[in-house]
Write an enzyme that holds these catalytic residues in place. Sequence first.
Site, PDB file in Angstrom:
ATOM      1  N   SER A 147      -6.651  -0.542   0.333  1.00 49.98           N
ATOM      2  CA  SER A 147      -6.198  -0.121   0.737  1.00 49.98           C
ATOM      3  C   SER A 147      -5.766   1.401   0.229  1.00 49.98           C
ATOM      4  O   SER A 147      -4.961   1.379  -0.591  1.00 49.98           O
ATOM      5  CB  SER A 147      -4.650  -0.648   1.935  1.00 49.98           C
ATOM      6  OG  SER A 147      -3.805  -0.067   2.433  1.00 49.98           O
ATOM      7  N   TYR A 172       3.398  -4.099  -0.123  1.00 50.63           N
ATOM      8  CA  TYR A 172       2.227  -4.626   0.395  1.00 50.63           C
ATOM      9  C   TYR A 172       0.656  -3.368  -0.612  1.00 50.63           C
ATOM     10  O   TYR A 172      -0.449  -4.365  -0.864  1.00 50.63           O
ATOM     11  CB  TYR A 172       2.153  -4.219   1.862  1.00 50.63           C
ATOM     12  CG  TYR A 172       0.406  -3.821   2.535  1.00 50.63           C
ATOM     13  CD1 TYR A 172      -0.143  -4.769   2.803  1.00 50.63           C
ATOM     14  CD2 TYR A 172      -0.168  -2.221   2.606  1.00 50.63           C
ATOM     15  CE1 TYR A 172      -1.357  -4.631   3.730  1.00 50.63           C
ATOM     16  CE2 TYR A 172      -1.501  -2.392   3.420  1.00 50.63           C
ATOM     17  CZ  TYR A 172      -1.908  -3.440   4.041  1.00 50.63           C
ATOM     18  OH  TYR A 172      -3.660  -3.553   4.358  1.00 50.63           O
TER      19      TYR A 172
END
Length: 354
Positions: A147, A172
């Site tokens: 990501s 995350y």
Amino acid sequence: MKILVTGAAGFIGSHVALYLLARGDEVVGLDNMNDYYDVSLKEARLARIEAFSRGKLSEDIYPDARRDGTPTGPFRFVKMNLEDREGIAALFEAEKFDGVINLAAQAGVRHSLDAPFDYIDSNITGFLTILEGCRHNKVDHLVYASSSSVYGANTNMPFTVHDPADHQVALYGATKRANELMAHSYSHLFGIPTTGLRFFTVYGPWGRPDMSPFLFADAILNDKPIKVFNNGNHMRDFTYIDDIVRGVVLTLDHPANRDPNWDSGSPAAASSSVPWRIHNIGNGQPVKLMKYIEVLEDCFGKKAIKTYLPLQPGDVPDTSASVETLEAATGYKPDTPIEIGIKNFVDWYRAFYA
């Protein structure tokens, strides 16, 4: 090829499965169908994949993937948690996959503030079961979702894979960075080719309801205010789903290799002396959030009611991707302008939700 696509009921995973089927690959799709967002949307995505694999879908999906004379590939769905060690091990042993595209994960930056253990279970433990499956079953290439969140506190634009990614601002992003490091250890120890793709903001038809296009569309149509964080000063590298899908499949077809110029005395950040690579996958042309909202307003023919709010914990002000390494490795070239991408999303949204 026989390909495992995890997160197959998800936004990106469902599109990737369709593209692979269109070119004749056999796809095993895995998803746990959790209720992080509307399960009926996930079920609709799966139904579309299954209908396509049986030749019962009227849409001409990904015609550029078609190979002359090659029928649509078969599809089989498996409902399973990534962290199910025995189940994942048995699946790999039974299927003998040629390649794996791991797109399953607990998503959402802000949700990680409320449910951190979900991220460890799915994104860390779950990714380890995938690595173990590849290790013990001679998988030719593992492509996995990282990501843009891994860039964390870095504000040097555009983000390049040569930049440090060690100052995370949310769990995350930390789990995704951990995936990259875990993959390197398995490439080093067991020679497994692994490629991590750092996704930038993906949008388009069949997207996720917790992401901005859905949230803004619902608000605009129902005369509700949209939350404009950072007082509208965000800039995002919005990337259309079809560009992403082609980049993912191109990556699968170009297994990671060893970098002959890698120097342990001055180690490169995105390549290695082992078959391990990291690439950004984005549009490379960031758009201001207010411009994005304006295009949505134009497509709906209606102005949004805006509530301006400060930057949220875990968010970063801007994202911008340098995709030069992915382009050099695979020929990836995103080419969908925001006006076309948002129109396609709005047309789908109106049709799907009547």
